[in-house]
Enzyme design. Structure first.
Site, PDB file in Angstrom:
ATOM      1  N   THR A 184       0.859  -1.189   0.000  1.00 21.71           N
ATOM      2  CA  THR A 184       0.000   0.000   0.000  1.00 21.71           C
ATOM      3  C   THR A 184       0.894   1.238   0.000  1.00 21.71           C
ATOM      4  O   THR A 184       1.596   1.492   0.980  1.00 21.71           O
ATOM      5  CB  THR A 184      -0.909   0.017   1.247  1.00 21.71           C
ATOM      6  OG1 THR A 184      -1.605  -1.223   1.327  1.00 21.71           O
ATOM      7  CG2 THR A 184      -1.894   1.167   1.175  1.00 21.71           C
ATOM      8  N   LYS A 218      -7.371   1.451  -2.704  1.00 24.49           N
ATOM      9  CA  LYS A 218      -6.883   0.858  -1.445  1.00 24.49           C
ATOM     10  C   LYS A 218      -6.978   1.865  -0.296  1.00 24.49           C
ATOM     11  O   LYS A 218      -7.364   1.530   0.823  1.00 24.49           O
ATOM     12  CB  LYS A 218      -5.441   0.375  -1.651  1.00 24.49           C
ATOM     13  CG  LYS A 218      -4.745  -0.132  -0.419  1.00 24.49           C
ATOM     14  CD  LYS A 218      -5.421  -1.348   0.204  1.00 24.49           C
ATOM     15  CE  LYS A 218      -4.756  -1.743   1.507  1.00 24.49           C
ATOM     16  NZ  LYS A 218      -5.544  -2.687   2.285  1.00 24.49           N
ATOM     17  N   LYS A 238      -0.392   4.776   8.702  1.00 24.66           N
ATOM     18  CA  LYS A 238       0.328   5.159   7.469  1.00 24.66           C
ATOM     19  C   LYS A 238      -0.660   5.373   6.314  1.00 24.66           C
ATOM     20  O   LYS A 238      -0.570   6.347   5.570  1.00 24.66           O
ATOM     21  CB  LYS A 238       1.322   4.042   7.101  1.00 24.66           C
ATOM     22  CG  LYS A 238       1.956   4.215   5.734  1.00 24.66           C
ATOM     23  CD  LYS A 238       2.416   2.898   5.098  1.00 24.66           C
ATOM     24  CE  LYS A 238       1.372   1.862   4.921  1.00 24.66           C
ATOM     25  NZ  LYS A 238       1.465   0.903   3.864  1.00 24.66           N
TER      26      LYS A 238
HETATM   27  P1  NAP Z   1       5.507  -6.217   7.396  1.00 26.85           P
HETATM   28  O1  NAP Z   1       5.144  -7.501   8.037  1.00 26.85           O
HETATM   29  O2  NAP Z   1       5.958  -5.089   8.242  1.00 26.85           O
HETATM   30  O3  NAP Z   1       6.615  -6.533   6.275  1.00 26.85           O
HETATM   31  C1  NAP Z   1       7.243  -5.492   5.591  1.00 26.85           C
HETATM   32  C2  NAP Z   1       8.280  -6.024   4.625  1.00 26.85           C
HETATM   33  O4  NAP Z   1       8.948  -4.907   4.013  1.00 26.85           O
HETATM   34  C3  NAP Z   1       9.385  -6.865   5.299  1.00 26.85           C
HETATM   35  O5  NAP Z   1       9.732  -7.891   4.407  1.00 26.85           O
HETATM   36  C4  NAP Z   1      10.528  -5.848   5.436  1.00 26.85           C
HETATM   37  O6  NAP Z   1      11.805  -6.425   5.478  1.00 26.85           O
HETATM   38  C5  NAP Z   1      10.354  -5.095   4.134  1.00 26.85           C
HETATM   39  N1  NAP Z   1      11.040  -3.797   4.148  1.00 26.85           N
HETATM   40  C6  NAP Z   1      10.721  -2.700   4.878  1.00 26.85           C
HETATM   41  N2  NAP Z   1      11.564  -1.679   4.598  1.00 26.85           N
HETATM   42  C7  NAP Z   1      12.431  -2.148   3.663  1.00 26.85           C
HETATM   43  C8  NAP Z   1      13.510  -1.581   2.956  1.00 26.85           C
HETATM   44  N3  NAP Z   1      13.877  -0.303   3.153  1.00 26.85           N
HETATM   45  N4  NAP Z   1      14.177  -2.355   2.066  1.00 26.85           N
HETATM   46  C9  NAP Z   1      13.822  -3.632   1.861  1.00 26.85           C
HETATM   47  N5  NAP Z   1      12.797  -4.238   2.493  1.00 26.85           N
HETATM   48  C10 NAP Z   1      12.096  -3.499   3.379  1.00 26.85           C
HETATM   49  O7  NAP Z   1       4.279  -5.644   6.528  1.00 26.85           O
HETATM   50  P2  NAP Z   1       3.016  -6.435   5.944  1.00 26.85           P
HETATM   51  O8  NAP Z   1       1.963  -6.522   6.988  1.00 26.85           O
HETATM   52  O9  NAP Z   1       3.470  -7.660   5.247  1.00 26.85           O
HETATM   53  O10 NAP Z   1       2.491  -5.357   4.878  1.00 26.85           O
HETATM   54  C11 NAP Z   1       3.151  -5.142   3.635  1.00 26.85           C
HETATM   55  C12 NAP Z   1       2.343  -4.103   2.852  1.00 26.85           C
HETATM   56  O11 NAP Z   1       1.009  -4.585   2.636  1.00 26.85           O
HETATM   57  C13 NAP Z   1       2.203  -2.744   3.554  1.00 26.85           C
HETATM   58  O12 NAP Z   1       2.237  -1.724   2.592  1.00 26.85           O
HETATM   59  C14 NAP Z   1       0.826  -2.836   4.199  1.00 26.85           C
HETATM   60  O13 NAP Z   1       0.250  -1.549   4.383  1.00 26.85           O
HETATM   61  C15 NAP Z   1       0.064  -3.660   3.182  1.00 26.85           C
HETATM   62  N6  NAP Z   1      -1.033  -4.464   3.728  1.00 26.85           N
HETATM   63  C16 NAP Z   1      -0.928  -5.097   4.922  1.00 26.85           C
HETATM   64  C17 NAP Z   1      -1.996  -5.847   5.396  1.00 26.85           C
HETATM   65  C18 NAP Z   1      -1.933  -6.563   6.713  1.00 26.85           C
HETATM   66  O14 NAP Z   1      -2.978  -6.996   7.195  1.00 26.85           O
HETATM   67  N7  NAP Z   1      -0.782  -6.754   7.319  1.00 26.85           N
HETATM   68  C19 NAP Z   1      -3.169  -5.960   4.633  1.00 26.85           C
HETATM   69  C20 NAP Z   1      -3.232  -5.330   3.386  1.00 26.85           C
HETATM   70  C21 NAP Z   1      -2.154  -4.580   2.944  1.00 26.85           C
HETATM   71  P3  NAP Z   1      12.466  -6.874   6.893  1.00 26.85           P
HETATM   72  O15 NAP Z   1      11.927  -8.239   7.154  1.00 26.85           O
HETATM   73  O16 NAP Z   1      13.911  -6.830   6.658  1.00 26.85           O
HETATM   74  O17 NAP Z   1      12.003  -5.860   7.915  1.00 26.85           O
END
Ligand code: NAP
Length: 299
Positions: free
Chosen positions: A114, A189, A257
């Site tokens: 997102t 979104k 965010k």
């Molecule tokens: P998350 O668990 O915090 O995972 C984030 C990922 O991004 C991790 O693999 C992290 O790597 C990587 N990352 C962050 N900064 C980085 C950088 N500078 N360089 C390289 N890798 C980086 O987040 P998530 O829940 O999977 O969500 C991912 C996206 O989907 C977000 O945009 C969120 O808003 C969206 N989303 C989430 C949900 C939900 O329910 N969780 C639902 C719909 C959409 P590391 O492991 O090294 O930290």
């Protein structure tokens, strides 16, 4: 016995030889179950995560590990990014071992994180400058729908790229919608996450108001869920409200965010302002890493 198509017997062992090679960047709460579903569907999946230990679960299931996004663009045909925010995605595209650091003519990058519509358009532009195709494809749904392959995929981009990605979207989601040009998927979104935040805040306030006036939390949640006001979110969040424990599915800081991105896109409706303040305060009070429903602790 003669074979009607000559000697070309079906080769089940190589049944996937014509399939596209998939790259997956970002193995967080969402990325892990989504990439797993592609592996289960017999795709060859090469993964990259900044923190390498988080790749292990996927490697155990047959994924290949890449040293950098650069290796992914060289090896794979279709590449997904599922990363925290605008800056993370930009880094993965643009740093010296990033996706755009080596030629990838004709490849397709699909961003499912997102991010802002503006960043989506920027990523499409810099990808196209390298003759790389781009789709804007954030998802509605959290960890459970990601595990179940039941996300709703909100797509912005060309019909041709959408059709190229559709077999993969059909594995990751229960539906995918081509909504318009690049950026429109991200706008959709942000709109649905505004509605999500309203639901979460509304449910928390309703339960607290009822409790204050002598209606138990359990009874109030039954009234909500059995009636016309019950919905997917009220049902999903009921167990955590009853236990008063908020194991993270969607971290509060990520919903904050998204509200901030919506604010930057001009959302300033009457309910938005206090809602935004509520999530900002909860994040600043240390609830950012808990689930969105932990907003109730701040009220
Ligand atoms: P998350 O668990 O915090 O995972 C984030 C990922 O991004 C991790 O693999 C992290 O790597 C990587 N990352 C962050 N900064 C980085 C950088 N500078 N360089 C390289 N890798 C980086 O987040 P998530 O829940 O999977 O969500 C991912 C996206 O989907 C977000 O945009 C969120 O808003 C969206 N989303 C989430 C949900 C939900 O329910 N969780 C639902 C719909 C959409 P590391 O492991 O090294 O930290």
């Amino acid at each position: 016995m003669s074979n009607p198509i000559g000697n070309r017997k079906p080769n089940y062992k190589n049944k996937n030889m014509n399939k596209q090679k998939i790259g997956w960047i970002g193995l967080g709460n969402m990325g892990v179950p989504m990439a797993k579903n592609l592996l289960k569907a017999n795709y060859e999946v090469t993964v990259y995560n900044r923190t390498k230990e988080k790749e292990q679960e996927l490697i155990n299931l047959g994924a290949i590990s890449a040293a950098s996004p650069q290796e992914i663009i060289q090896k794979c045909d279709i590449i997904f990014t599922m990363l925290t925010n605008d800056n993370a995605v930009k880094e993965v595209f643009q740093n010296e071992t990033g996706l755009l650091s080596k030629p990838g003519i004709g490849k397709l990058i699909i961003n499912m994180s997102t991010i802002s519509p503006e960043t989506s358009r920027y990523l499409a532009e810099i990808s196209n400058n390298h003759q790389i195709e781009f789709l804007d494809a954030p998802v509605s749904g959290s960890v459970k729908p990601a595990q179940d392959g039941a996300l709703i995929i909100l797509v912005g981009g060309s019909v041709g790229n959408y059709e190229r990605a559709k077999p993969l979207f059909d594995i990751l989601g229960k539906s995918s919608l081509l909504l318009g040009d690049i950026g429109v998927g991200s706008s959709a979104k942000l709109a649905i996450n505004y509605f999500l935040a309203l639901n979460i805040q509304g449910l928390a306030e309703t339960v607290l108001f009822a409790e204050k006036n002598g209606v138990s939390r359990e009874n109030m949640l039954t009234i909500v869920n059995e009636g016309a006001c019950g919905n997917g979110i009220t049902h999903i969040k009921t167990p955590s409200l009853l236990a008063n424990q908020y194991p993270v599915a969607f971290p509060l800081k990520l919903l904050y965010k998204d509200l901030n991105l919506a604010k930057n896109e001009g959302l300033d409706s009457p309910l938005f302002k206090p809602l935004f303040e509520s999530f900002l305060q909860a994040k600043d009070n240390g609830l950012g890493d808990e689930d969105v429903m932990a907003i109730i602790k701040n009220l």
